[in-house]
Design an enzyme around this catalytic site. Structure first.
Site, PDB file in Angstrom:
ATOM      1  N   CYS A 176      30.034  45.275  45.217  1.00  0.00           N
ATOM      2  CA  CYS A 176      29.901  43.977  44.538  1.00  0.00           C
ATOM      3  C   CYS A 176      28.519  43.681  43.967  1.00  0.00           C
ATOM      4  O   CYS A 176      28.398  43.455  42.762  1.00  0.00           O
ATOM      5  CB  CYS A 176      30.304  42.860  45.487  1.00  0.00           C
TER       6      CYS A 176
HETATM    7  N1  LIG Z   1      35.203  44.593  48.262  1.00  0.00           N
HETATM    8  C1  LIG Z   1      34.574  43.446  48.416  1.00  0.00           C
HETATM    9  O1  LIG Z   1      33.793  43.281  49.357  1.00  0.00           O
HETATM   10  C2  LIG Z   1      34.796  42.304  47.452  1.00  0.00           C
HETATM   11  C3  LIG Z   1      34.355  41.015  47.816  1.00  0.00           C
HETATM   12  C4  LIG Z   1      34.547  39.960  46.933  1.00  0.00           C
HETATM   13  C5  LIG Z   1      35.136  40.195  45.692  1.00  0.00           C
HETATM   14  N2  LIG Z   1      35.526  41.465  45.351  1.00  0.00           N
HETATM   15  C6  LIG Z   1      36.173  41.652  44.044  1.00  0.00           C
HETATM   16  O2  LIG Z   1      37.569  41.728  44.244  1.00  0.00           O
HETATM   17  C7  LIG Z   1      38.164  42.669  43.339  1.00  0.00           C
HETATM   18  C8  LIG Z   1      38.876  43.740  44.142  1.00  0.00           C
HETATM   19  O3  LIG Z   1      37.931  44.445  44.895  1.00  0.00           O
HETATM   20  P1  LIG Z   1      38.349  45.459  46.062  1.00  0.00           P
HETATM   21  O4  LIG Z   1      37.093  45.940  46.682  1.00  0.00           O
HETATM   22  O5  LIG Z   1      39.408  44.837  46.879  1.00  0.00           O
HETATM   23  O6  LIG Z   1      38.980  46.637  45.164  1.00  0.00           O
HETATM   24  P2  LIG Z   1      39.652  47.988  45.676  1.00  0.00           P
HETATM   25  O7  LIG Z   1      39.231  49.036  44.728  1.00  0.00           O
HETATM   26  O8  LIG Z   1      39.397  48.158  47.139  1.00  0.00           O
HETATM   27  O9  LIG Z   1      41.208  47.707  45.507  1.00  0.00           O
HETATM   28  C9  LIG Z   1      41.833  47.455  44.272  1.00  0.00           C
HETATM   29  C10 LIG Z   1      43.276  47.891  44.369  1.00  0.00           C
HETATM   30  O10 LIG Z   1      43.967  47.465  43.190  1.00  0.00           O
HETATM   31  C11 LIG Z   1      44.926  48.467  42.859  1.00  0.00           C
HETATM   32  N3  LIG Z   1      45.356  48.300  41.459  1.00  0.00           N
HETATM   33  C12 LIG Z   1      44.701  48.641  40.338  1.00  0.00           C
HETATM   34  N4  LIG Z   1      45.417  48.280  39.243  1.00  0.00           N
HETATM   35  C13 LIG Z   1      46.537  47.683  39.702  1.00  0.00           C
HETATM   36  C14 LIG Z   1      47.675  47.072  39.071  1.00  0.00           C
HETATM   37  N5  LIG Z   1      47.756  47.013  37.752  1.00  0.00           N
HETATM   38  N6  LIG Z   1      48.639  46.562  39.846  1.00  0.00           N
HETATM   39  C15 LIG Z   1      48.543  46.620  41.200  1.00  0.00           C
HETATM   40  N7  LIG Z   1      47.517  47.173  41.848  1.00  0.00           N
HETATM   41  C16 LIG Z   1      46.511  47.698  41.107  1.00  0.00           C
HETATM   42  C17 LIG Z   1      44.204  49.756  43.147  1.00  0.00           C
HETATM   43  O11 LIG Z   1      45.091  50.838  43.281  1.00  0.00           O
HETATM   44  C18 LIG Z   1      43.465  49.418  44.453  1.00  0.00           C
HETATM   45  O12 LIG Z   1      44.249  49.721  45.573  1.00  0.00           O
HETATM   46  C19 LIG Z   1      37.017  43.185  42.474  1.00  0.00           C
HETATM   47  O13 LIG Z   1      36.935  42.421  41.313  1.00  0.00           O
HETATM   48  C20 LIG Z   1      35.784  42.942  43.356  1.00  0.00           C
HETATM   49  O14 LIG Z   1      34.623  42.777  42.597  1.00  0.00           O
HETATM   50  C21 LIG Z   1      35.393  42.515  46.218  1.00  0.00           C
END
Ligand SMILES: NC(=O)c1ccc[n+]([C@@H]2O[C@H](COP(=O)([O-])OP(=O)(O)OC[C@H]3O[C@@H](n4cnc5c(N)ncnc54)[C@H](O)[C@@H]3O)[C@@H](O)[C@H]2O)c1
Length: 438
Positions: free
Chosen positions: A266
C-alpha cells in the site's frame, strides 16, 4: 444481508470474515481458482493466522463460501464489495484494469438481477475513479442508473497486514462515500454494529481520505528516517530522540521509528499514485517526491553500517534475516529486502537469506541467492547479519547462534532488538539511526 466480496485477497477476505462474524451470509468471488479452492477448504492464500482461524469457522458453518462464478455471486447478493488489486505501474499510476473488469462483471450481473443492490468500491482508487470509471461501467453493463436502480458507495479500507482481522472488526474509522442518500444509509446500517466513528462523504472525498492517510503515514516514516540519518552522523541515538518527539500529543508515537524504509502493498503504491495524479493536475507534489526519495536510499543506510564495520563487502558473507516487507506477514510486495540484497550483491557480498514465512515468495523475486532453512543456519559462518523484518523470533537469537558467526555483528534494520541483550549474547549491535552501542 447477503454480501459478496470480489477479490479474495487481504481486503476481500478480511471484509468477508468481518461480515460473516456479524452473521451475514458471505460469498467471496475471485477469478483465481487456486484462491477459491483454498478459501473453500478454510485456508487463506496468505499468512494471517487469526483471520484464517475465523475463516475456517465460517466456512465450516456454511456462512462463507468462495466461487469463481462472479456473476452468480453478484446475483445472489444484496451488497457487493469490489476489493480487487490496484497495483502500481512503472509510471506510479495505478493499474485499474482489475477494477474495470470487476465493474463490467458486476454490471452484467446487475442487468440479469431483480431488486435493488448496493455496489461498494473498497479497492484503493485515485479520486474520481468510482464516479468516472466504475459508475459508467456499471451503468453500461446493467442498463440501469446508479443512485436510482442500484446504489454506489466508496468505502476505503485502512487495515494493516498482520492485524487484518482486528483492524476490520475495530477499524479506527469507517468512511462512507456516496452520491446519494439511499446508498449511504444502507452501508451505514450495515456497519451499525461496528462501534467506530463513521464519516459520511461524497465519492471523491472518500477516495482522497485513503491517499491522504497513507501519504501521512509514509511522511512520518521518511521523516523518522531523515532524523535518524542525521542523528547517526552526530553520534546520537535517533530512537531516543524520536521517542521523545512522539510523546507530543500533536505528533504521536506510532510510525515514528528509524528503519530501512517502508514497503508493502500500500504505502509505496499509494504515495506514487497520488504523486502521479497531482502531476497530471499540473501540481508538483514536492513533499511526496522527497519522502519517496528518502525511502529509496534507506536500505543503503544498512549497507553503510555493514561496510563501516567490515571495511568493504567484497567476498563477505552477509546474513539477511527477514524478507517480508515487515515481520508477521509473508507479503514481499515492495519489500525493502529486495533493494537491500541487490545493493549487497552489487558490492560483492555473498548473501544468505532467511524468513520464517516469506521465503517462497521472495525466491520468486530473487532465485539466485542462497537461502537457509532457519535463522541459526543463516547466521552460521556469516561475517555480519542485517535484520530486515521485525519477526519476533529474531529477538530470541542468542549466544549459541551468534557464536557460530565469523564476526558476531548484528545490524538492526528495524530497531526492534534490545541492544543490551544482543551485547550480552556476545554480538556487536548496530542500529539504523544509532551506530554502535559499544
Ligand atoms: N493489503 C492491504 O493491506 C490493503 C489495505 C488497505 C487497502 N488495500 C487496497 O485494497 C485493494 C485490494 O488489495 P489486496 O491486498 O486485498 O489485493 P490482493 O492482491 O491480495 O487480492 C486481490 C484479489 O482480487 C482478485 N481479482 C482480480 N481481478 C478480479 C475480478 N475481476 N473479479 C474477482 N476477483 C478479482 C485477485 O485474483 C486477488 O485474489 C487494493 O486496492 C489495495 O490497495 C490493501
Amino acid at each position: 444481508m447477503r454480501i459478496c466480496v470480489l477479490g479474495a485477497g487481504y481486503v476481500g477476505l478480511a471484509t468477508g470474515v468481518m461480515f460473516g462474524e456479524l452473521c451475514h451470509e458471505v460469498i467471496c468471488a475471485d477469478i483465481d481458482r487456486t484462491r477459491v479452492r483454498a478459501v473453500n477448504s478454510g485456508r487463506l492464500p496468505f499468512y494471517e493466522p487469526p483471520l484464517e482461524r475465523e475463516l475456517r469457522k465460517l466456512v465450516r458453518s456454511g456462512s462463507l463460501k468462495a466461487t469463481e462464478d462472479v456473476e452468480w455471486a453478484v446475483g445472489e447478493s444484496d451488497i457487493i464489495f469490489i476489493c480487487v488489486q490496484t497495483p502500481s505501474m512503472p509510471s506510479g499510476r495505478i493499474d485499474i484494469r482489475p477494477v474495470k473488469s470487476a465493474s463490467r462483471n458486476v454490471g452484467r450481473a446487475l442487468k440479469k438481477s431483480q431488486g435493488y443492490k448496493l455496489v461498494v468500491v473498497k479497492s484503493t482508487v485515485v479520486p474520481g475513479t468510482t464516479d468516472s470509471v466504475v459508475k459508467p461501467l456499471l451503468e453500461a453493463g446493467s442498463n440501469k442508473k446508479a443512485g436510482k436502480d442500484f446504489g454506489l458507495c466508496m468505502n476505503p479500507e485502512f487495515l494493516q497486514e498482520g492485524s487484518a482481522l482486528k483492524d476490520s472488526i475495530e477499524p479506527s474509522r469507517i468512511v462512507v462515500g456516496s452520491g446519494d442518500e439511499r446508498s449511504a444509509k444502507i452501508l451505514l446500517d450495515l456497519y451499525k454494529p461496528v462501534k467506530s466513528p463513521k464519516i459520511r462523504t461524497d465519492l471523491r472525498t472518500a477516495e482522497m481520505i485513503k491517499y491522504a492517510s497513507n501519504a501521512f503515514l509514509a511522511t512520518k516514516i521518511s521523516y523518522s528516517n531523515e532524523i535518524a540519518n542525521i542523528c547517526v552522523r552526530l553520534g546520537i541515538d535517533s530512537q531516543k530522540v524520536l521517542e521523545a518527539v512522539g510523546m507530543d500529543p500533536r505528533i504521536g508515537p506510532r510510525f515514528l521509528k528509524p528503519g530501512l524504509g517502508f514497503g508493502g502493498s500500500c504505502l509505496p503504491k499509494d504515495v506514487k499514485a497520488l504523486k502521479d495524479r497531482a502531476k497530471q493536475l499540473g501540481y508538483n507534489p514536492r513533499l511526496l517526491s522527497t519522502l519517496l526519495a528518502i525511502n529509496s536510499i534507506q536500505p543503503s543506510e544498512g549497507v553503510r553500517l555493514l561496510e563501516m564495520e567490515l571495511g568493504g563487502l567484497s567476498g563477505k558473507k552477509i546474513a539477511v534475516l527477514g524478507l517480508a516487507f515487515k515481520g508477521g506477514v509473508d507479503d514481499v510486495r515492495e519489500t525493502r529486502a529486495l533493494p537491500l540484497v541487490m545493493e549487497l550483491l552489487g558490492k560483492g557480498a555473498v548473501v544468505t537469506a532467511f524468513d520464517p514465512m516469506a521465503m517462497a515468495n521472495f525466491i520468486r523475486l530473487m532465485p539466485t541467492i542462497r537461502y537457509a532453512s532457519s535463522a541459526a543456519e543463516c547466521l552460521n559462518g556469516a561475517d555480519a547479519c542485517i535484520v530486515q523484518a521485525d519477526w519476533p523470533e529474531f529477538k530470541k537469537l542468542g549466544r549459541k547462534e551468534f557464536s557460530s558467526m565469523k564476526h558476531p555483528i548484528v545490524v538492526d534494520g528495524r530497531r526492534f532488538l534490545d541492544p543490551e541483550s544482543v551485547r550480552r549474547a556476545g554480538a556487536k549491535y548496530l542500529g539504523i539511526g544509532f551506530g554502535s552501542a559499544e
